[in-house]
Motif scaffolding. Structure first.
Motif, mmCIF file in Angstrom:
data_model
loop_
_atom_site.group_PDB
_atom_site.id
_atom_site.type_symbol
_atom_site.label_atom_id
_atom_site.label_comp_id
_atom_site.label_asym_id
_atom_site.label_seq_id
_atom_site.Cartn_x
_atom_site.Cartn_y
_atom_site.Cartn_z
ATOM 1 N N ALA A 76 20.903 31.019 31.980
ATOM 2 C CA ALA A 76 19.576 31.562 32.289
ATOM 3 C C ALA A 76 19.298 31.504 33.785
ATOM 4 O O ALA A 76 18.751 32.452 34.372
ATOM 5 N N THR A 77 19.693 30.400 34.415
ATOM 6 C CA THR A 77 19.509 30.275 35.864
ATOM 7 C C THR A 77 20.324 31.329 36.601
ATOM 8 O O THR A 77 19.864 31.943 37.566
ATOM 9 N N VAL A 78 21.550 31.552 36.124
ATOM 10 C CA VAL A 78 22.410 32.555 36.752
ATOM 11 C C VAL A 78 21.812 33.943 36.565
ATOM 12 O O VAL A 78 21.790 34.758 37.501
ATOM 13 N N ARG A 79 21.282 34.248 35.366
ATOM 14 C CA ARG A 79 20.691 35.572 35.112
ATOM 15 C C ARG A 79 19.497 35.806 36.032
ATOM 16 O O ARG A 79 19.315 36.907 36.565
ATOM 17 N N ASN A 80 18.680 34.777 36.217
ATOM 18 C CA ASN A 80 17.520 34.917 37.111
ATOM 19 C C ASN A 80 17.973 35.186 38.549
ATOM 20 O O ASN A 80 17.387 36.017 39.251
ATOM 21 N N ALA A 81 19.006 34.474 38.987
ATOM 22 C CA ALA A 81 19.520 34.690 40.343
ATOM 23 C C ALA A 81 20.090 36.095 40.477
ATOM 24 O O ALA A 81 19.859 36.786 41.483
ATOM 25 N N MET A 82 20.835 36.548 39.456
ATOM 26 C CA MET A 82 21.392 37.894 39.489
ATOM 27 C C MET A 82 20.292 38.948 39.543
ATOM 28 O O MET A 82 20.432 39.972 40.223
ATOM 29 N N ALA A 83 19.204 38.693 38.835
ATOM 30 C CA ALA A 83 18.088 39.638 38.854
ATOM 31 C C ALA A 83 17.492 39.730 40.254
ATOM 32 O O ALA A 83 17.141 40.820 40.725
ATOM 33 N N ARG A 84 17.368 38.587 40.933
ATOM 34 C CA ARG A 84 16.860 38.612 42.313
ATOM 35 C C ARG A 84 17.819 39.345 43.237
ATOM 36 O O ARG A 84 17.405 40.126 44.104
ATOM 37 N N LEU A 85 19.111 39.100 43.057
ATOM 38 C CA LEU A 85 20.125 39.761 43.891
ATOM 39 C C LEU A 85 20.151 41.270 43.629
ATOM 40 O O LEU A 85 20.386 42.065 44.543
ATOM 41 N N GLU A 86 19.882 41.654 42.371
ATOM 42 C CA GLU A 86 19.826 43.081 42.057
ATOM 43 C C GLU A 86 18.585 43.712 42.675
ATOM 44 O O GLU A 86 18.628 44.841 43.194
ATOM 45 N N LYS A 87 17.470 42.975 42.684
ATOM 46 C CA LYS A 87 16.219 43.501 43.218
ATOM 47 C C LYS A 87 16.324 43.822 44.707
ATOM 48 O O LYS A 87 15.744 44.803 45.191
ATOM 49 N N ILE A 88 17.085 43.016 45.447
ATOM 50 C CA ILE A 88 17.217 43.269 46.884
ATOM 51 C C ILE A 88 18.427 44.151 47.213
ATOM 52 O O ILE A 88 18.741 44.384 48.380
ATOM 53 N N GLY A 89 19.126 44.609 46.168
ATOM 54 C CA GLY A 89 20.145 45.635 46.388
ATOM 55 C C GLY A 89 21.556 45.145 46.626
ATOM 56 O O GLY A 89 22.410 45.923 47.046
ATOM 57 N N LEU A 90 21.840 43.868 46.322
ATOM 58 C CA LEU A 90 23.197 43.360 46.522
ATOM 59 C C LEU A 90 24.072 43.571 45.287
ATOM 60 O O LEU A 90 25.293 43.692 45.415
ATOM 61 N N LEU A 91 23.469 43.578 44.120
ATOM 62 C CA LEU A 91 24.193 43.773 42.865
ATOM 63 C C LEU A 91 23.512 44.880 42.075
ATOM 64 O O LEU A 91 22.367 45.239 42.318
#
Length: 321
Positions: free
Chosen positions: A49-64
């Motif tokens: 869950a922590t990883v998914r939240n981090a991935m969501a933030r990284l996706e929001k700023i355009g890295l993933l």
């Protein structure tokens, strides 16, 4: 989206998770990376869950981004740019690298086979190589063989027609004259000296001298390169036509990265291959006697083992003199 990245600093956990995604994606397969795989990685110590939240933030700023619903993430072009900018000190790698030609060829074949990538290498510009000794050998019934050797024992060889009534004495006399002209000079400087001093050459060699001067001029004016591993490239990328990889490609890279030392990365939008958007080029210039020669390029899909390839360049000696 890159603007968002520039205006914020990732927290250490997001940095760690982003780096893990990049390493897992760039493993030769190029598959989306799921949060469960990150969470199970040794040393991560976080739940899915922590990883998914981090991935969501990284996706929001355009890295993933997520290519499919419920799929893992893959890096965006901005993600690759950020990764190279923040996680590698590319400018400091292989600074003023000065390899011998044999090392260039060996490295190209080695990298191509180990990582299944394409390598394109401009061979050293012969005009700048310094001549240490000249030898003239009796090659066959019609020709002498001229050897121009550098200090490493590498030679540039040209056959010339024998003069009328050749003898060993005449051959030695011609070799002595050539050593006077070329010794401690670069090939291009020696060519100029040979033209300027032609009237001092042994008289019976004048015809051969004219022929050899012409051939040497043509040789010095030619570009050359080697390309290995193109078959690996076409197996791994979706490309509608063959890529023009060779001297023209090296000239394009040189123009793009003029005066830039160390390792550089060119992504698909900066390459002359309009039909292939999954390519990346890792390139480093090399020198002889601090004078630029050409570039060593690794051409591969973005999913190639980029970290390991860059590590190979880190192991190169920056200078041999």
């Amino acid at each position: 989206m890159r603007k968002d990245v520039d205006n914020m600093k990732l927290n250490p956990r997001d940095q760690q998770i982003f780096a893990a995604v990049m390493s897992m994606y760039c493993n030769g397969d190029g598959l989306p990376v799921p949060s469960t795989k990150i969470a199970k990685q040794k040393g991560m110590a976080v739940c899915s869950a922590t990883v998914r939240n981090a991935m969501a933030r990284l996706e929001k700023i355009g890295l993933l981004y997520s290519p499919h619903t419920s799929a893992g993430r893959v890096p965006t072009n901005d993600g690759f740019d950020y990764w190279f900018d923040e996680f590698f000190t590319l400018n400091d790698i292989a600074n003023y690298w000065q390899p011998e030609q044999a090392e260039l060829v060996e490295l190209a074949h080695g990298l191509s086979q180990r990582y299944q990538v394409c390598c394109c290498v401009g061979l050293p510009q012969v005009r700048t190589q310094q001549v240490f000794r000249v030898e003239v050998l009796d090659f066959d019934a019609n020709n002498w063989l001229i050897l121009l050797l550098d200090r490493a024992g590498q030679s540039h060889n040209i056959c010339i027609n024998k003069p009328d009534d050749p003898s060993d004495g005449q051959r030695y006399e011609f070799a002595t004259w050539l050593n006077t002209v070329f010794s401690q000079q670069t090939l291009i400087e020696g060519l100029y000296r040979m033209q300027a001093m032609a009237n001092t050459a042994p008289r019976n060699c004048h015809d051969s001298l004219t022929q050899w001067t012409l051939e040497l001029s043509q040789k010095l004016g030619s570009d050359n390169s080697i390309v290995v591993g193109e078959n690996y490239l076409y197996k791994k990328i979706d490309c509608e036509q063959s890529l023009n990889i060779g001297v023209s490609f090296l000239n394009f890279v040189e123009d793009k990265l003029a005066f830039k030392n160390g390792v550089s990365i060119l992504s698909a939008e900066n390459l002359p291959f309009s039909t292939c958007d999954d390519l990346i080029v890792i390139t480093v210039p090399y020198f002889q006697n601090q004078e630029y020669q050409s570039r060593f390029c690794v051409i591969c899909p973005k999913s190639a083992q980029l970290e390991k390839i860059i590590q190979e360049f880190k192991l190169l000696e920056p200078s041999s003199s």
